[in-house]
Design a protein around this motif. Structure first.
Motif, PDB file in Angstrom:
ATOM      1  N   PRO A 111       0.841  -1.191  -0.095  1.00 52.96           N
ATOM      2  CA  PRO A 111       0.100  -0.072   0.089  1.00 52.96           C
ATOM      3  C   PRO A 111       0.842   1.101  -0.008  1.00 52.96           C
ATOM      4  CG  PRO A 111       0.102  -0.980   2.115  1.00 52.96           C
ATOM      5  CD  PRO A 111       1.001  -1.911   1.359  1.00 52.96           C
ATOM      6  N   GLY A 112       0.200   2.419  -0.348  1.00 53.37           N
ATOM      7  CA  GLY A 112       1.238   3.387  -0.363  1.00 53.37           C
ATOM      8  C   GLY A 112       1.928   3.791  -1.544  1.00 53.37           C
ATOM      9  N   GLU A 113       2.915   5.023  -1.151  1.00 52.44           N
ATOM     10  CA  GLU A 113       3.881   5.164  -2.217  1.00 52.44           C
ATOM     11  C   GLU A 113       4.728   3.927  -2.563  1.00 52.44           C
ATOM     12  OE1 GLU A 113       4.189   7.970  -4.096  1.00 52.44           O
ATOM     13  OE2 GLU A 113       1.976   8.091  -3.341  1.00 52.44           O
ATOM     14  N   ASP A 114       5.351   3.168  -1.707  1.00 54.88           N
ATOM     15  CA  ASP A 114       6.011   1.987  -1.711  1.00 54.88           C
ATOM     16  C   ASP A 114       5.493   1.008  -3.073  1.00 54.88           C
ATOM     17  OD1 ASP A 114       7.781   2.848  -0.011  1.00 54.88           O
ATOM     18  OD2 ASP A 114       7.049   1.756   1.530  1.00 54.88           O
ATOM     19  N   GLY A 115       4.192   0.998  -2.997  1.00 47.66           N
ATOM     20  CA  GLY A 115       3.647  -0.085  -4.041  1.00 47.66           C
ATOM     21  C   GLY A 115       3.921   0.816  -5.369  1.00 47.66           C
ATOM     22  N   ALA A 116       3.893   2.110  -5.423  1.00 42.69           N
ATOM     23  CA  ALA A 116       3.967   2.884  -6.696  1.00 42.69           C
ATOM     24  C   ALA A 116       5.497   2.580  -7.126  1.00 42.69           C
ATOM     25  CB  ALA A 116       3.874   4.181  -6.499  1.00 42.69           C
ATOM     26  N   GLU A 117       6.436   2.664  -5.945  1.00 42.73           N
ATOM     27  CA  GLU A 117       7.785   2.687  -6.280  1.00 42.73           C
ATOM     28  C   GLU A 117       8.173   1.413  -6.701  1.00 42.73           C
ATOM     29  OE1 GLU A 117      10.403   4.665  -5.053  1.00 42.73           O
ATOM     30  OE2 GLU A 117      12.079   3.161  -5.707  1.00 42.73           O
ATOM     31  N   GLN A 118       7.474   0.147  -6.246  1.00 45.09           N
ATOM     32  CA  GLN A 118       7.621  -1.163  -6.824  1.00 45.09           C
ATOM     33  C   GLN A 118       7.340  -1.275  -8.096  1.00 45.09           C
ATOM     34  OE1 GLN A 118       5.315  -4.441  -4.802  1.00 45.09           O
ATOM     35  NE2 GLN A 118       6.885  -5.808  -5.163  1.00 45.09           N
ATOM     36  N   ARG A 119       6.155  -1.000  -8.506  1.00 46.06           N
ATOM     37  CA  ARG A 119       5.662  -1.013  -9.966  1.00 46.06           C
ATOM     38  C   ARG A 119       6.887  -0.335 -10.915  1.00 46.06           C
ATOM     39  NH1 ARG A 119       0.498  -0.159  -8.026  1.00 46.06           N
ATOM     40  NH2 ARG A 119       0.528   2.201  -8.412  1.00 46.06           N
ATOM     41  N   PHE A 120       7.127   1.068 -10.381  1.00 44.00           N
ATOM     42  CA  PHE A 120       8.219   1.810 -11.107  1.00 44.00           C
ATOM     43  C   PHE A 120       9.417   0.899 -11.585  1.00 44.00           C
ATOM     44  CE2 PHE A 120      11.597   4.639 -11.075  1.00 44.00           C
ATOM     45  CZ  PHE A 120      11.324   5.425 -12.213  1.00 44.00           C
ATOM     46  N   ARG A 121       9.838   0.586 -10.476  1.00 45.10           N
ATOM     47  CA  ARG A 121      11.349  -0.337 -10.341  1.00 45.10           C
ATOM     48  C   ARG A 121      10.984  -1.478 -11.229  1.00 45.10           C
ATOM     49  NH1 ARG A 121      14.482   0.447  -4.826  1.00 45.10           N
ATOM     50  NH2 ARG A 121      16.201  -0.212  -6.221  1.00 45.10           N
ATOM     51  N   LEU A 122       9.784  -2.265 -11.119  1.00 48.26           N
ATOM     52  CA  LEU A 122       9.489  -3.431 -12.090  1.00 48.26           C
ATOM     53  C   LEU A 122       9.837  -3.075 -13.485  1.00 48.26           C
ATOM     54  CD1 LEU A 122       7.312  -5.445  -9.899  1.00 48.26           C
ATOM     55  CD2 LEU A 122       9.418  -5.994 -10.376  1.00 48.26           C
ATOM     56  N   ARG A 123       9.033  -2.079 -13.811  1.00 51.42           N
ATOM     57  CA  ARG A 123       8.573  -1.551 -15.267  1.00 51.42           C
ATOM     58  C   ARG A 123      10.079  -1.151 -15.589  1.00 51.42           C
ATOM     59  NH1 ARG A 123       4.201   1.203 -18.130  1.00 51.42           N
ATOM     60  NH2 ARG A 123       2.464   0.398 -17.163  1.00 51.42           N
ATOM     61  N   MET A 124      11.006  -0.526 -14.659  1.00 53.38           N
ATOM     62  CA  MET A 124      12.227  -0.110 -15.212  1.00 53.38           C
ATOM     63  C   MET A 124      13.106  -1.395 -15.569  1.00 53.38           C
ATOM     64  SD  MET A 124      13.401   3.121 -14.533  1.00 53.38           S
ATOM     65  CE  MET A 124      13.428   2.980 -16.193  1.00 53.38           C
ATOM     66  N   GLU A 125      12.960  -2.447 -15.036  1.00 53.41           N
ATOM     67  CA  GLU A 125      13.507  -3.858 -15.237  1.00 53.41           C
ATOM     68  C   GLU A 125      12.922  -4.433 -16.494  1.00 53.41           C
ATOM     69  OE1 GLU A 125      15.352  -4.745 -10.862  1.00 53.41           O
ATOM     70  OE2 GLU A 125      14.038  -6.126 -11.927  1.00 53.41           O
ATOM     71  N   GLY A 126      12.069  -3.804 -17.060  1.00 52.16           N
ATOM     72  CA  GLY A 126      11.336  -4.347 -18.339  1.00 52.16           C
ATOM     73  C   GLY A 126      10.343  -5.435 -17.911  1.00 52.16           C
TER      74      GLY A 126
END
Length: 117
Positions: free
Chosen positions: A72-87
């Motif tokens: 939940p929260g910003e950390d969740g967005a952070e996770q999506r972001f990082r994953l996307r960053m990894e392809g």
DNA sequence: ACTGTGACACTGG
DNA sequence: ACCAGTGCCACAG
């Protein structure tokens, strides 16, 4: 020094850590899958605890069942972001597990015999 | 010792 | 899709 008595759980946690660390970039796994891969089925919560306790782990590569981001929260967005960053690609709000679910290879819990050569 | 809580999973309505 | 109940394990108060 000697460890008076290492709780067996400590070793399990160890395997969990290794499994998480073995997640390659661009691949993900779920809490339950990691637990099972570590030979500790049903310990999804312990996986979470490890992710919170042990720093340096690719925590963002561990998602909920079906590729759902459970943070939940910003950390969740952070996770999506990082994953996307990894392809890693997403299907709606979930990770496309069909393409990025990591296949652990080994451990397998001690099933009752029935091994095949 | 008991209870509540948690980045969970699964089933059922 | 959402919520409720149940199972799992460890920890904090």
């Amino acid at each position: 020094m000697n460890r008076p008595a290492e709780p067996g759980s400590q070793e399990k946690r160890n395997r969990i850590i290794r499994c998480i660390r073995s997640l390659p970039r661009g691949k993900v796994s779920s809490y339950g899958a990691v637990a099972a891969a570590a030979g500790w089925q049903g310990a999804a919560r312990q996986v979470v605890r490890v992710l919170n306790q042990v720093p340096g782990l690719p925590w963002h590569r561990v998602v909920g069942a079906g590729g759902a981001i459970k943070i939940p929260g910003e950390d969740g967005a952070e996770q999506r972001f990082r994953l996307r960053m990894e392809g890693v690609t997403f299907r709606g709000a979930r990770v496309d597990m069909a393409k990025h679910e990591h296949r652990f290879s080994a451990p397998r819990a001690k099933r009752k015999r029935k091994t095949r050569t």
